[in-house]
Write a protein that holds these residues in place. Sequence first.
Motif, PDB file in Angstrom:
ATOM      1  N   ARG A  69       0.832  -1.202   0.000  1.00 28.73           N
ATOM      2  CA  ARG A  69       0.000   0.000   0.000  1.00 28.73           C
ATOM      3  C   ARG A  69       0.872   1.260   0.000  1.00 28.73           C
ATOM      4  O   ARG A  69       0.610   2.217  -0.732  1.00 28.73           O
ATOM      5  N   ASP A  70       1.928   1.238   0.809  1.00 32.94           N
ATOM      6  CA  ASP A  70       2.866   2.374   0.848  1.00 32.94           C
ATOM      7  C   ASP A  70       3.460   2.622  -0.529  1.00 32.94           C
ATOM      8  O   ASP A  70       3.579   3.763  -0.974  1.00 32.94           O
ATOM      9  N   LEU A  71       3.838   1.543  -1.191  1.00 31.03           N
ATOM     10  CA  LEU A  71       4.458   1.676  -2.515  1.00 31.03           C
ATOM     11  C   LEU A  71       3.507   2.326  -3.521  1.00 31.03           C
ATOM     12  O   LEU A  71       3.900   3.219  -4.273  1.00 31.03           O
ATOM     13  N   VAL A  72       2.259   1.849  -3.539  1.00 29.06           N
ATOM     14  CA  VAL A  72       1.270   2.401  -4.469  1.00 29.06           C
ATOM     15  C   VAL A  72       1.070   3.893  -4.175  1.00 29.06           C
ATOM     16  O   VAL A  72       1.017   4.719  -5.094  1.00 29.06           O
ATOM     17  N   HIS A  73       1.039   4.258  -2.905  1.00 28.49           N
ATOM     18  CA  HIS A  73       0.886   5.676  -2.532  1.00 28.49           C
ATOM     19  C   HIS A  73       2.076   6.490  -3.010  1.00 28.49           C
ATOM     20  O   HIS A  73       1.914   7.571  -3.549  1.00 28.49           O
ATOM     21  N   ARG A  74       3.276   5.964  -2.778  1.00 30.41           N
ATOM     22  CA  ARG A  74       4.479   6.695  -3.209  1.00 30.41           C
ATOM     23  C   ARG A  74       4.495   6.835  -4.727  1.00 30.41           C
ATOM     24  O   ARG A  74       4.873   7.867  -5.262  1.00 30.41           O
ATOM     25  N   MET A  75       4.074   5.780  -5.423  1.00 27.52           N
ATOM     26  CA  MET A  75       4.056   5.823  -6.891  1.00 27.52           C
ATOM     27  C   MET A  75       3.124   6.928  -7.377  1.00 27.52           C
ATOM     28  O   MET A  75       3.448   7.668  -8.295  1.00 27.52           O
ATOM     29  N   PHE A  77       1.680   9.592  -5.474  1.00 29.81           N
ATOM     30  CA  PHE A  77       1.706  10.938  -4.890  1.00 29.81           C
ATOM     31  C   PHE A  77       3.103  11.493  -4.674  1.00 29.81           C
ATOM     32  O   PHE A  77       3.250  12.639  -4.279  1.00 29.81           O
ATOM     33  N   GLN A  78       4.132  10.707  -4.914  1.00 27.45           N
ATOM     34  CA  GLN A  78       5.488  11.248  -4.750  1.00 27.45           C
ATOM     35  C   GLN A  78       6.324  11.030  -5.995  1.00 27.45           C
ATOM     36  O   GLN A  78       7.496  10.674  -5.928  1.00 27.45           O
ATOM     37  N   ARG A 120      -0.670  15.591 -11.085  1.00 31.03           N
ATOM     38  CA  ARG A 120       0.279  14.505 -10.829  1.00 31.03           C
ATOM     39  C   ARG A 120       1.457  14.504 -11.801  1.00 31.03           C
ATOM     40  O   ARG A 120       2.545  14.077 -11.480  1.00 31.03           O
ATOM     41  N   GLY A 121       1.213  14.958 -13.010  1.00 34.36           N
ATOM     42  CA  GLY A 121       2.290  15.018 -14.007  1.00 34.36           C
ATOM     43  C   GLY A 121       2.445  13.748 -14.818  1.00 34.36           C
ATOM     44  O   GLY A 121       3.123  13.735 -15.828  1.00 34.36           O
TER      45      GLY A 121
END
Length: 230
Positions: A69-75, A77-78, A120-121
Motif C-alpha cells: 500500500r505504501d508503494l502504491v501511494h508513493r508511486m 503521490f510522490q 500529478r504530471g
Amino acid sequence: MNRTLSNWLQALEHLLLPPVPLCGLCGERARLPVGACKSCLDSLAISWRKREVQGYQCFSLFPYQGYGRDLVHRMKFQSGYEIAVTLGLFLGLAAREEPALAKVDILVPMPLSPGRLEIRGFNQAALLADNIKGVWKRPVSSCVLRTRETKSQSGLSLIERKRNVQGAFALLPGFDLRHRTCLIVDDVITSGHTFLAIAKLIEDYGGKPMGIFAARTEILSRSDLHAEKL
Ligand SMILES: [Zn+2]
C-alpha cells in the motif's frame, strides 16, 4: 594529487567497478536481476491471484496493505516513476507466464482525468502499461478517455462508487475493438467499479475485457457483493 589525475582515477574506478544498480522500489539496496532488492520483494508478499469481477477475469500481484500500500501511494503521490517502472516489469513477467492472458491483443491503461493528470504530471497506469509492454510485447492503446472529472473512489460507499464512475468514460473514435481481447491496466483494484465501467464500455464496442492490477484489496464481504449488484 592534481585535479585532472583525480578525475581520471575516478573515471577509471567507475569503469572497473561500475556503480551497483539500486532497487527500483526502495532506491537503497542493490537490485536483483528482477529490478528490486530481496528485502522489498519479501515485504511485498507477492502472490499472483485471479479474481472474477462480474464474470471478467482479473489478475493482481500483491495485497494492498502494509508495504504494498505504501508503494502504491508513493508511486501516485510522490512522483514514483521508478516504482511504476519496476512494478510494470513485475506485471509483464507475470502476465507473460499466465496462460489465461495469452489471448490478450492490447493493453488499455486506466485513463486519468485531465485535471488529475496536470496535478500529478503522469498517469501511473500508463507507466505500468508501458513497462509491461517492455517485457511482454503487447501494444498499448490509449483508446479510452475520461469524459468528466470523478471524485476519488476511496471514502465512498459501494453505491456511491458505482454512480461516481458511471458514464465517465468514452471510446475515442477510430478504434476498432471488435473481437479484440483488451487487458485493462491499473495500479489497484478495490471494489472493481472503475474497472467494470471500462470493461462494459469495451464490451459495448465488441471487445473482450480482462484486467491486470499491481495491488488488490481482499475479496469483498457478502453484504458488499450484494450492494455491488444494486
Ligand atoms: Zn528495495
